[in-house]
Every structure is written in structure tokens, then in C-alpha cells.
Design a protein around this motif. Structure first.
Motif, PDB file in Angstrom:
ATOM      1  N   LEU A  46      -0.865   7.628  -7.306  1.00  0.00           N
ATOM      2  CA  LEU A  46      -1.008   6.210  -7.670  1.00  0.00           C
ATOM      3  C   LEU A  46      -2.449   5.741  -7.496  1.00  0.00           C
ATOM      4  O   LEU A  46      -3.204   6.313  -6.722  1.00  0.00           O
ATOM      5  N   PRO A  47      -2.822   4.680  -8.234  1.00  0.00           N
ATOM      6  CA  PRO A  47      -4.216   4.236  -8.208  1.00  0.00           C
ATOM      7  C   PRO A  47      -4.636   3.535  -6.922  1.00  0.00           C
ATOM      8  O   PRO A  47      -5.810   3.238  -6.756  1.00  0.00           O
ATOM      9  N   SER A  48      -3.690   3.240  -6.031  1.00  0.00           N
ATOM     10  CA  SER A  48      -4.024   2.573  -4.761  1.00  0.00           C
ATOM     11  C   SER A  48      -4.669   1.218  -4.933  1.00  0.00           C
ATOM     12  O   SER A  48      -5.452   0.791  -4.095  1.00  0.00           O
ATOM     13  N   ALA A  49      -4.370   0.542  -6.040  1.00  0.00           N
ATOM     14  CA  ALA A  49      -4.921  -0.798  -6.207  1.00  0.00           C
ATOM     15  C   ALA A  49      -4.136  -1.799  -5.362  1.00  0.00           C
ATOM     16  O   ALA A  49      -4.624  -2.878  -5.050  1.00  0.00           O
ATOM     17  N   ASN A  50      -2.914  -1.426  -4.969  1.00  0.00           N
ATOM     18  CA  ASN A  50      -2.045  -2.314  -4.203  1.00  0.00           C
ATOM     19  C   ASN A  50      -1.967  -3.707  -4.804  1.00  0.00           C
ATOM     20  O   ASN A  50      -2.005  -4.708  -4.099  1.00  0.00           O
ATOM     21  N   CYS A  51      -1.898  -3.773  -6.152  1.00  0.00           N
ATOM     22  CA  CYS A  51      -1.944  -5.069  -6.824  1.00  0.00           C
ATOM     23  C   CYS A  51      -0.591  -5.749  -6.856  1.00  0.00           C
ATOM     24  O   CYS A  51      -0.492  -6.945  -7.041  1.00  0.00           O
ATOM     25  N   GLY A  52       0.488  -4.967  -6.685  1.00  0.00           N
ATOM     26  CA  GLY A  52       1.813  -5.558  -6.762  1.00  0.00           C
ATOM     27  C   GLY A  52       2.265  -5.822  -8.191  1.00  0.00           C
ATOM     28  O   GLY A  52       3.267  -6.490  -8.408  1.00  0.00           O
ATOM     29  N   GLY A  53       1.515  -5.297  -9.157  1.00  0.00           N
ATOM     30  CA  GLY A  53       1.861  -5.511 -10.564  1.00  0.00           C
ATOM     31  C   GLY A  53       3.201  -4.909 -10.944  1.00  0.00           C
ATOM     32  O   GLY A  53       3.836  -5.311 -11.905  1.00  0.00           O
ATOM     33  N   CYS A  54       3.630  -3.912 -10.160  1.00  0.00           N
ATOM     34  CA  CYS A  54       4.901  -3.246 -10.437  1.00  0.00           C
ATOM     35  C   CYS A  54       6.076  -4.070  -9.928  1.00  0.00           C
ATOM     36  O   CYS A  54       7.215  -3.792 -10.245  1.00  0.00           O
ATOM     37  N   GLY A  55       5.781  -5.090  -9.124  1.00  0.00           N
ATOM     38  CA  GLY A  55       6.857  -5.896  -8.559  1.00  0.00           C
ATOM     39  C   GLY A  55       7.273  -5.444  -7.171  1.00  0.00           C
ATOM     40  O   GLY A  55       8.156  -6.016  -6.565  1.00  0.00           O
ATOM     41  N   PHE A  56       6.611  -4.395  -6.669  1.00  0.00           N
ATOM     42  CA  PHE A  56       6.887  -3.959  -5.302  1.00  0.00           C
ATOM     43  C   PHE A  56       5.705  -4.339  -4.416  1.00  0.00           C
ATOM     44  O   PHE A  56       4.625  -4.649  -4.917  1.00  0.00           O
ATOM     45  N   ALA A  57       5.920  -4.282  -3.086  1.00  0.00           N
ATOM     46  CA  ALA A  57       4.868  -4.703  -2.169  1.00  0.00           C
ATOM     47  C   ALA A  57       3.859  -3.582  -1.969  1.00  0.00           C
ATOM     48  O   ALA A  57       3.813  -2.933  -0.941  1.00  0.00           O
ATOM     49  N   GLY A  58       3.061  -3.311  -2.992  1.00  0.00           N
ATOM     50  CA  GLY A  58       2.006  -2.310  -2.854  1.00  0.00           C
ATOM     51  C   GLY A  58       2.446  -0.930  -3.304  1.00  0.00           C
ATOM     52  O   GLY A  58       3.608  -0.677  -3.627  1.00  0.00           O
ATOM     53  N   CYS A  59       1.454  -0.014  -3.309  1.00  0.00           N
ATOM     54  CA  CYS A  59       1.681   1.323  -3.855  1.00  0.00           C
ATOM     55  C   CYS A  59       2.674   2.125  -3.018  1.00  0.00           C
ATOM     56  O   CYS A  59       3.455   2.905  -3.559  1.00  0.00           O
ATOM     57  N   ASP A  60       2.661   1.944  -1.690  1.00  0.00           N
ATOM     58  CA  ASP A  60       3.591   2.682  -0.836  1.00  0.00           C
ATOM     59  C   ASP A  60       5.034   2.359  -1.215  1.00  0.00           C
ATOM     60  O   ASP A  60       5.863   3.250  -1.376  1.00  0.00           O
ATOM     61  N   ALA A  61       5.291   1.078  -1.355  1.00  0.00           N
ATOM     62  CA  ALA A  61       6.651   0.646  -1.668  1.00  0.00           C
ATOM     63  C   ALA A  61       7.069   1.143  -3.046  1.00  0.00           C
ATOM     64  O   ALA A  61       8.212   1.550  -3.255  1.00  0.00           O
ATOM     65  N   PHE A  62       6.110   1.157  -3.984  1.00  0.00           N
ATOM     66  CA  PHE A  62       6.412   1.620  -5.338  1.00  0.00           C
ATOM     67  C   PHE A  62       6.727   3.115  -5.322  1.00  0.00           C
ATOM     68  O   PHE A  62       7.685   3.566  -5.966  1.00  0.00           O
TER      69      PHE A  62
END
Lengths: 326, 191
Positions: A46-62
Motif C-alpha cells: 500500500l502507498p502508506s498515504a493513510n488518507c482514509g480514501g478507502c473508507g477505512f482508518a488508514g492503510c493498516d485497517a485497509f
């Protein structure tokens, strides 16, 4: 200069640091939580932007959600299609199931077409306007055009044009943020390749629709008759396209009297027969719903350009790959 | 009575965020939603209480006997950073739900100056262990009060017609300063 002045601080701080180090090292063993190795792999990709654009709380959650099957591999708007392929490899899922989706605003009642009930002077927010008798437009299903979705979009992909929100499909990453904030629920996620769209959500009868908007669906059902692929479903006085069946032939858009069904006719393709490859098997002409292919058995086939609507059915069926879509 | 006074003083009169201007970063960064603000302040309160006690112990039993109190700052940073890491591991193992709730905020607290601030203030005020604990937890509560109230204000700002030039952060800064002035009113409460 007293040497002890230096030794004690160094020893004590160093000692503290070593003590904490040992405690942490012990704790990390003692309290280690088993992580699915796939989660770590996905997380690394993952890009590690942690933007939440996916609807999850950051890349870890995604990453967690992907591994647990709660999120699609193409769910990351930043990584896009390239990342979807990579995640597909890790997860053992083929990525071509991941066609790019875009958001579309299901309303075309702009200020020229839709009538106003009253003059709205409140704060510029769709939810606030919605609370005042469903917004100022006389159609209570239509876009209020105050741009709550525009503010929600992190990619500058949605703009209000003449009173209706329009999505810039190139910039749209299908992050669904606009869908979540729209009080009218008129933004939908659709596959980008599906060109034809019904731009109305009004469930009233024809007369009521006509009074409030020039381009609303008046439930005449002409599109249902025009569609040769049974791709139009009619429910609640409203046409809806079943995108699993739609082939972009645009016949419904041609038939629609109010131009509620939109299609970009400039993108309409035509079938062409490559003479060298055609063996005259007549499979294409049998499969054509529009009688647009002529030619005898064993002879070369020919596409009648004015009849062809570019549905691509012959292209799929031709066993010799003798048909091109241009 | 003395403990109550300490608590009241740290929460209202000398509010960490609004009067002492410590922990401004999370105050502005994590105050967009009441929900996340609550999560953050919970974690801060927890760590502040724990860190206060730990730093007091380190100060009393390591720094003072060795006569190296001037190493306070760096020693405390060490303690707080180690502590937060340790707490994170323990929570992750023992209570996944709490870990989910505090999640991202726990590591953030390592760099929160309010935590270091409360540790140093405890020492400066010559508190004993109990007073230190009360002051630490009180400090966390003062952070909670400030950030949760402010998050409420910012949620309203989102839907208000703010002049274009002031949209977003600028107007949040203005709101924060007005907030701070309001808390100045508590100054005379405790002599």
C-alpha cells in the motif's frame, strides 16, 4: 572539571535506556500478536498515504479488511489499477474483476431544466437545504446543487455545473465520499465503461415529473421497448439500466423523448468486417439484433453502417475474429 | 481539599491547552470530529496519569539521589517514549477492542508536549506521589475538556458560511484563540 559529573548522567541515563530496552524487548516477545503474513504483505504494497480514501482508518485497517475479504482489492483510490493488480497477486484473486468504477450523479435537472419552488438563501450546504422542504428545486429527488459533495471530494473530481453536480470521470477514484454525504442519495458508483445512463431518480408519475422538470423520467417505457437486450428494468415509475446486460448500444438514449437517458453518441462504435478473415459463416448476421449485417452463406459479410449501433455482439460471437469495432 | 484544589486548578484555571498552550498540535490536528477527539483525549488522559507517576518515581529515586536533576527533560522523554510503546503492546495483546478505539492515537502521544509538560510541572510544584497522580489525570481531563469542546465548535464551523479566505484552518485558529480568552475568565477562581 570533575569526571564524576559526566559519568553519573551517562551511566544513569544509559542504564535507564538499557532497562527500558530490555523491558520493551521482553514485552514485544511476551505480548506479540500473531499477524496474518498476508496482512503484512498487503500493508507493504500500500502507498502508506493513510488518507482514509478507502473508507477505512488508514492503510493498516485497509490491509486488514482486504485480507479478511471485507474490502475489494481495488479499494485503494491512491494506488489505483496498478495496486489492484499487485494486491490481486498477493491475494490470489484476478485483478481484471476490478474494472474502474466512477461516481455518477443521477440527475440532469440543471437550472435550465428544473423549476424552483422557492428562492433558497440559507447556508450553502445540501443537507441544510434538504431540511427546508427537500431543497429549492420543485423535484424532491433532484440534485440541490449546493456542492456538499464538492467539498467532500478529496480529488477535485466533482463540480457543480449550472445547478447540478457533475463528476469528472478521469479524476474520480471511486472513494465513495460524495456518496456518503449526498442527502438525496443520487450519486452512484458504476463501471466506467458503461456509457449509457438514466439521469433521473424521480419516482412520481409522468405528469408530476413534467411539471417540475423538463428532463425527468416520465415513465413512458419507450426505452424498455427500444432495448433489445432486456437491460432496462422498470420500477417505481423509473427506468433503471441493468449494467450486467447493457452493451452500450445507446438505443434507449435515442428513444427517450425527454433525453433523460444520456449517452455520448460520439463514442458510439461501428462494426467492420475484415474481408480477409471472414469465411461467410453467417453467425454474425444471425446474432445481430438490428439486422445490420448482410451477406450470404460462404460469401463475405458486410455491415450496414446506418443500421449498426455498435453493440459489439457480432464482435463477441465471430469465431474468426473477423470483426473489428471502430 | 488540597487534591480537589489541584484538580480544579489544572482543569479550569491552568488548563493545559488553553492557558498553558501545551499539546496544541493534537488540539488542532485531531479535533475535526467529536468522536476522534474523545478517543485521543482518552488515550492522553491514560498516558498522562501513568507518565506522571513514572517520571515522579524516576525523578525521586534516580535523578535526585545522583544529583543530576538537570537531566530531567531528556530522562522524562525517554521514560514517556518507552512507556507509550509498552502500553501500546500490552493493550494490543490484552484488549483488541480498546486498541482499535485508541489505535492511531497512542503512538502520537509520544510526541505530545502536554505529557512532558505535566511531568515537569509535577516536579516543579514539589508534588508528592498522590498529588502527582491527581495532577496527571487532571491534566488529561483538562486536555479532554478543551479538545472535545473545540471539536464540537469545529463541527459547527464546517457548515457555517465562513469567508473564503478564512475557510478551514484560519477560522479554527480564531475559534481556538476565542476559546483561550474565555478560559482566561477562570483566572480569578483560585487564589
Amino acid at each position: 572539571m570533575n569526571l564524576v559529573n559526566i559519568v553519573w548522567p551517562v551511566l544513569s541515563l544509559g542504564g535507564l535506556a538499557i532497562f527500558f530496552g530490555i523491558v520493551l524487548a521482553y514485552a514485544s516477545k511476551k505480548f506479540a500478536v500473531e499477524v496474518n503474513p498476508k496482512t503484512a504483505e498487503v500493508r507493504d504494497a500500500l502507498p502508506s498515504a493513510n488518507c482514509g480514501g478507502c473508507g477505512f482508518a488508514g492503510c493498516d485497517a485497509f490491509a486488514d479488511a482486504v485480507v479478511n475479504g471485507k474490502a475489494a482489492i481495488n479499494g485503494c483510490p491512491v494506488g489505483g489499477a496498478a495496486l489492484a493488480v499487485k494486491l490481486g497477486e498477493i491475494m490470489g484473486v484476478s485483478a481484471d474483476a476490478a474494472e474502474k468504477h466512477v461516481a455518477r450523479v443521477i440527475c440532469c435537472g440543471d437550472s435550465n431544466n428544473a423549476n424552483e419552488k422557492y428562492e433558497y438563501q440559507g447556508i450553502t450546504d445540501c443537507k441544510a437545504a434538504e431540511a427546508l422542504a427537500g431543497g429549492s428545486k420543485s423535484c424532491r429527488y433532484g440534485c440541490t446543487g449546493l456542492g456538499t459533495c464538492v467539498k467532500a471530494c478529496p480529488f477535485d473530481a466533482i463540480h457543480v455545473v449550472n445547478g447540478v453536480a457533475v463528476v469528472d470521470e478521469e479524476k474520480c477514484t471511486a472513494c465513495k465520499k460524495c456518496i456518503a454525504v449526498c442527502p438525496k442519495n443520487i450519486i452512484e458508483l458504476v463501471p466506467i465503461s458503461k456509457e449509457v445512463r438514466v439521469l433521473c431518480k424521480n419516482q412520481e408519475k409522468g405528469k408530476a415529473v413534467m411539471e417540475s422538470c423538463k428532463v425527468g423520467c416520465i415513465a413512458c417505457q419507450k426505452c424498455v421497448k427500444a432495448c433489445k437486450f432486456d437491460a432496462i428494468v422498470f420500477e417505481n415509475n423509473l427506468a433503471r439500466i441493468d449494467y450486467s446486460k447493457c452493451v452500450n448500444c445507446m438505443m434507449c438514449a435515442e428513444a427517450c423523448p425527454t433525453k433523460t437517458i444520456y449517452a455520448n453518441f460520439a463514442n458510439r462504435k461501428k462494426a467492420f468486417v475484415v474481408d480477409d478473415k471472414c469465411i461467410g459463416c453467417t453467425i454474425c448476421s444471425k446474432n445481430c439484433n438490428f439486422e445490420a449485417i448482410e451477406g450470404e452463406l460462404k460469401g463475405k459479410h458486410k455491415v450496414l453502417e446506418d443500421k449498426c449501433v455498435g453493440c459489439g455482439r457480432c464482435y463477441e460471437k465471430c469465431p474468426k475474429d473477423a470483426i473489428e469495432m471502430r | 481539599m488540597n487534591l480537589l484544589l489541584i484538580l480544579l486548578s489544572v482543569v479550569l484555571v491552568n488548563n493545559f491547552v488553553l492557558s498553558r498552550f501545551l499539546g496544541i498540535c493534537p488540539f488542532l490536528g485531531v479535533s475535526k470530529k467529536v468522536e476522534t477527539a474523545t478517543g485521543m483525549s482518552l488515550a492522553v488522559t491514560f498516558v498522562m496519569g501513568l507518565a506522571s507517576v513514572m517520571t515522579w518515581l524516576v525523578n525521586t529515586f534516580v535523578l535526585i539521589p545522583l544529583d543530576i536533576e538537570y537531566m530531567q527533560t531528556i530522562a522524562f522523554i525517554l521514560v514517556i517514549a518507552g512507556l507509550v510503546q509498552f502500553v501500546e503492546m500490552v493493550i494490543k495483546k490484552t484488549s483488541p477492542t480498546l486498541y482499535q478505539a485508541l489505535g492511531v492515537y497512542l503512538p502520537l502521544i509520544t510526541t505530545n508536549c502536554a505529557v512532558l509538560g505535566v511531568a515537569i510541572l509535577n516536579i516543579q510544584s514539589n508534588f508528592n506521589l498522590i498529588e502527582t497522580l491527581v495532577n496527571g489525570v487532571g491534566g488529561g481531563l483538562s486536555f479532554t475538556l478543551a479538545i472535545v469542546l473545540f471539536a464540537g465548535v469545529r463541527e459547527r464551523l464546517e457548515t457555517s458560511p465562513v469567508p473564503k479566505a478564512l475557510e478551514g484552518f484560519p477560522v479554527a485558529m480564531i475559534a481556538a484563540s476565542l476559546f483561550s480568552i474565555a478560559f482566561l475568565g477562570f483566572q480569578g477562581l483560585i487564589k
